[in-house]
Enzyme design. Structure first.
Site, PDB file in Angstrom:
ATOM      1  N   ASN A  60      13.400 -33.840   9.350  1.00  0.00           N
ATOM      2  CA  ASN A  60      13.193 -34.180  10.601  1.00  0.00           C
ATOM      3  C   ASN A  60      13.726 -34.491  11.654  1.00  0.00           C
ATOM      4  O   ASN A  60      14.022 -35.649  11.544  1.00  0.00           O
ATOM      5  CB  ASN A  60      11.834 -34.711  10.441  1.00  0.00           C
ATOM      6  CG  ASN A  60      10.861 -34.614  11.331  1.00  0.00           C
ATOM      7  OD1 ASN A  60      10.937 -33.314  13.032  1.00  0.00           O
ATOM      8  ND2 ASN A  60       9.554 -34.296  11.269  1.00  0.00           N
ATOM      9  N   HIS A 101       9.303 -24.879  13.979  1.00  0.00           N
ATOM     10  CA  HIS A 101       9.922 -27.068  13.513  1.00  0.00           C
ATOM     11  C   HIS A 101      10.543 -27.256  12.009  1.00  0.00           C
ATOM     12  O   HIS A 101       9.211 -27.728  11.453  1.00  0.00           O
ATOM     13  CB  HIS A 101       8.944 -27.820  14.990  1.00  0.00           C
ATOM     14  CG  HIS A 101       9.439 -29.428  13.856  1.00  0.00           C
ATOM     15  ND1 HIS A 101      10.128 -30.142  14.427  1.00  0.00           N
ATOM     16  CD2 HIS A 101       8.116 -30.345  13.681  1.00  0.00           C
ATOM     17  CE1 HIS A 101      10.252 -31.170  14.486  1.00  0.00           C
ATOM     18  NE2 HIS A 101       9.596 -31.794  13.363  1.00  0.00           N
ATOM     19  N   CYS A 140       8.045 -33.695  18.492  1.00  0.00           N
ATOM     20  CA  CYS A 140       8.962 -32.580  17.845  1.00  0.00           C
ATOM     21  C   CYS A 140       8.215 -31.124  18.626  1.00  0.00           C
ATOM     22  O   CYS A 140       9.538 -30.257  18.674  1.00  0.00           O
ATOM     23  CB  CYS A 140       8.434 -32.630  16.498  1.00  0.00           C
ATOM     24  SG  CYS A 140       7.898 -33.978  15.467  1.00  0.00           S
TER      25      CYS A 140
HETATM   26  N1  ACO Z   1       8.457 -41.786  -2.958  1.00  0.00           N
HETATM   27  C1  ACO Z   1       8.045 -41.467  -3.770  1.00  0.00           C
HETATM   28  N2  ACO Z   1       6.321 -41.835  -3.447  1.00  0.00           N
HETATM   29  C2  ACO Z   1       5.805 -40.911  -2.655  1.00  0.00           C
HETATM   30  C3  ACO Z   1       6.674 -41.382  -1.928  1.00  0.00           C
HETATM   31  C4  ACO Z   1       8.003 -41.148  -2.047  1.00  0.00           C
HETATM   32  N3  ACO Z   1       9.112 -41.250  -0.455  1.00  0.00           N
HETATM   33  N4  ACO Z   1       6.569 -41.870  -0.335  1.00  0.00           N
HETATM   34  C5  ACO Z   1       5.378 -41.468  -0.717  1.00  0.00           C
HETATM   35  N5  ACO Z   1       4.320 -41.495  -1.882  1.00  0.00           N
HETATM   36  C6  ACO Z   1       3.619 -41.341  -3.051  1.00  0.00           C
HETATM   37  C7  ACO Z   1       2.017 -41.736  -1.816  1.00  0.00           C
HETATM   38  O1  ACO Z   1       2.150 -43.088  -2.177  1.00  0.00           O
HETATM   39  C8  ACO Z   1       1.335 -41.304  -3.024  1.00  0.00           C
HETATM   40  O2  ACO Z   1       1.411 -42.105  -4.571  1.00  0.00           O
HETATM   41  P1  ACO Z   1      -0.779 -42.417  -4.758  1.00  0.00           P
HETATM   42  O3  ACO Z   1      -0.984 -41.083  -5.272  1.00  0.00           O
HETATM   43  O4  ACO Z   1      -0.178 -43.433  -6.106  1.00  0.00           O
HETATM   44  O5  ACO Z   1      -0.638 -43.507  -3.317  1.00  0.00           O
HETATM   45  C9  ACO Z   1       1.589 -40.081  -3.963  1.00  0.00           C
HETATM   46  O6  ACO Z   1       3.076 -40.415  -3.897  1.00  0.00           O
HETATM   47  C10 ACO Z   1       1.198 -38.997  -2.992  1.00  0.00           C
HETATM   48  O7  ACO Z   1       1.279 -38.921  -1.613  1.00  0.00           O
HETATM   49  P2  ACO Z   1       0.713 -38.129   0.121  1.00  0.00           P
HETATM   50  O8  ACO Z   1       0.830 -38.475   1.254  1.00  0.00           O
HETATM   51  O9  ACO Z   1      -0.353 -37.659  -0.542  1.00  0.00           O
HETATM   52  O10 ACO Z   1       1.745 -37.244  -0.576  1.00  0.00           O
HETATM   53  P3  ACO Z   1       1.999 -35.949   0.443  1.00  0.00           P
HETATM   54  O11 ACO Z   1       1.778 -34.262  -1.228  1.00  0.00           O
HETATM   55  O12 ACO Z   1       0.870 -35.764   1.379  1.00  0.00           O
HETATM   56  O13 ACO Z   1       3.498 -35.363   0.547  1.00  0.00           O
HETATM   57  C11 ACO Z   1       4.306 -35.932   2.970  1.00  0.00           C
HETATM   58  C12 ACO Z   1       3.713 -36.034   1.583  1.00  0.00           C
HETATM   59  C13 ACO Z   1       5.600 -35.127   2.659  1.00  0.00           C
HETATM   60  C14 ACO Z   1       4.399 -36.719   4.185  1.00  0.00           C
HETATM   61  C15 ACO Z   1       3.395 -35.129   3.701  1.00  0.00           C
HETATM   62  O14 ACO Z   1       2.370 -35.488   3.424  1.00  0.00           O
HETATM   63  C16 ACO Z   1       3.598 -34.170   4.930  1.00  0.00           C
HETATM   64  O15 ACO Z   1       5.036 -33.222   5.140  1.00  0.00           O
HETATM   65  N6  ACO Z   1       3.158 -33.981   6.029  1.00  0.00           N
HETATM   66  C17 ACO Z   1       3.613 -33.828   7.490  1.00  0.00           C
HETATM   67  C18 ACO Z   1       4.347 -34.698   7.955  1.00  0.00           C
HETATM   68  C19 ACO Z   1       5.537 -34.189   9.510  1.00  0.00           C
HETATM   69  O16 ACO Z   1       5.653 -33.361   8.988  1.00  0.00           O
HETATM   70  N7  ACO Z   1       5.716 -34.930  10.219  1.00  0.00           N
HETATM   71  C20 ACO Z   1       6.095 -35.217  10.863  1.00  0.00           C
HETATM   72  C21 ACO Z   1       5.339 -34.601  12.402  1.00  0.00           C
HETATM   73  S1  ACO Z   1       6.642 -34.499  13.501  1.00  0.00           S
HETATM   74  C22 ACO Z   1       7.047 -36.288  14.487  1.00  0.00           C
HETATM   75  O17 ACO Z   1       6.254 -35.308  15.279  1.00  0.00           O
HETATM   76  C23 ACO Z   1       7.781 -36.950  14.616  1.00  0.00           C
END
Ligand code: ACO
Length: 328
Positions: free
Chosen positions: A285, A255, A114
């Site tokens: 993204n 980003h 990214c």
């Molecule tokens: N729908 C419903 N529930 C979900 C989903 C979904 N799509 N995905 C995960 N969950 C659940 C998980 O299983 C978890 O359940 P549990 O508590 O029973 O275990 C719960 O939701 C919470 O999951 P978390 O991973 O803790 O959720 P979080 O608040 O951290 O949000 C997210 C997840 C959106 C991925 C966040 O961590 C994030 O944005 N991280 C950064 C990601 C990013 O920016 N990536 C791009 C990098 S750039 C590149 O180089 C491509």
């Protein structure tokens, strides 16, 4: 001293829209979960017969038209991508051929996820300043849908397809256009966001396919924490190097990964959200395409005026990061 300016900007997003509602029929998720955790409502998905280079070409054609420059005048072409047409050759060579960029041009891809667009911009900027090249086409293009695991709800809700491009030229006036960049990487965090198979470490095999190893794997929580930290640090360093305070920045283009990351960055930098460009609600993204796509939209929406100071800031797999300061 001469400057390197962005002479034209363009972008392209595929027609097909995939909404959170659509996704909720594919995996166990909901619009409410996706929107509150990420800020994303929908994303674009390329057609089966549209490759990364096809998205790149459309964005590039729009940037060339905006700059009123012909493809035949380009002598440096860089494509930043994490979803190339093929592992070999570079997507830049396909783009060169489709656009009609001449054979004497230097064409290559860079892989910085990214942050790729900012890495490519820095390379183009440096090369134009050396007088080795005259006009550079810098493209960020992704068909992330091709490396997304559509059975993994923790990642498939986040990504989308798009491309953005800029044309760089040199002008005699000082202190305009790209004022500087600060880039970095921290390989210690490489395994927090990666595609395990398909490279020399784990070549394609029946097992790699069965293991779904050709798709993006991510430790979302760790990426989130690193993202806020590195983007804030690099943005601050960029402003300090140029003796600027956040109130002097007209527009921050971060980003577009997650609205919560962007809001945390803005709060830490003390930049109000009305000076931060956000379009991830409509595209998700799009990795290296995200910043040039947002820049193109912002400019066409009248959010960028001559003389404005803009700060582009990114993080991505690697963990790579970067910030670029531009006077429009
Ligand atoms: N729908 C419903 N529930 C979900 C989903 C979904 N799509 N995905 C995960 N969950 C659940 C998980 O299983 C978890 O359940 P549990 O508590 O029973 O275990 C719960 O939701 C919470 O999951 P978390 O991973 O803790 O959720 P979080 O608040 O951290 O949000 C997210 C997840 C959106 C991925 C966040 O961590 C994030 O944005 N991280 C950064 C990601 C990013 O920016 N990536 C791009 C990098 S750039 C590149 O180089 C491509």
């Amino acid at each position: 001293m001469a400057s390197v300016i962005i002479a034209g900007v363009g972008s392209y997003a595929p027609e097909k829209v995939l909404t959170n509602h659509d996704l909720s029929k594919m995996v166990d998720t909901s619009d409410e979960w996706i929107y509150t955790r990420s800020g994303i409502r929908e994303r674009r998905i390329a057609a089966d017969d549209e490759a990364c280079s096809d998205l790149a070409v459309k964005a590039a054609q729009s940037a060339l038209a905006d700059a009123k420059i012909n493809a035949s005048e380009i002598d440096l072409l860089i494509v930043a991508t994490a979803s190339p047409d093929t592992p070999l050759p570079s997507t830049a060579c396909y783009v060169q051929h489709k656009l009609g960029v001449p054979a004497h041009a230097t064409c290559f891809d860079i892989a910085a996820a990214c942050s790729g667009f900012l890495y490519a911009l820095e390379i183009g900027y440096g090369q134009l300043l050396t007088n080795r090249y005259k006009r550079a086409l810098i493209i960020g293009a992704e068909k992330l849908s091709s490396v997304t695991d559509w059975k993994d709800r923790t990642t498939c809700v986040l990504f989308g397809d798009a491309a953005g491009a800029v044309v760089l030229t040199k002008v005699p006036q000082p202190n305009i256009g790209i004022l500087g960049s600060d880039l970095g990487a921290d390989g210690e965090f490489a395994d927090n966001l990666y595609i395990p198979a398909g490279g020399s470490k784990c070549p394609a095999s029946q097992k790699s396919v069965e293991d779904r190893g050709h798709f993006i794997r991510m430790n979302g929580r760790e990426v989130f924490k690193s993202a806020v930290r590195v983007m804030e640090t690099v943005a601050r360093e960029m402003m300090e190097q140029h003796n600027l305070t956040p109130d002097q920045i007209s527009l921050v283009i971060p980003h577009q990964a997650n609205i919560r990351i962007i809001e945390a960055l803005a709060a830490n930098l003390k930049v109000p959200m009305d000076r931060v460009y956000v379009n991830l609600d409509r595209y998700g993204n799009t990795s290296s395409a995200s910043i040039p796509l947002a820049l193109d939209e912002a400019r066409r929406a009248g959010r960028v005026k001559p003389g404005d100071l803009m700060l582009l800031v990114a993080f991505g797999a690697g963990l790579t990061y970067g910030a670029t300061l531009i006077r429009w």
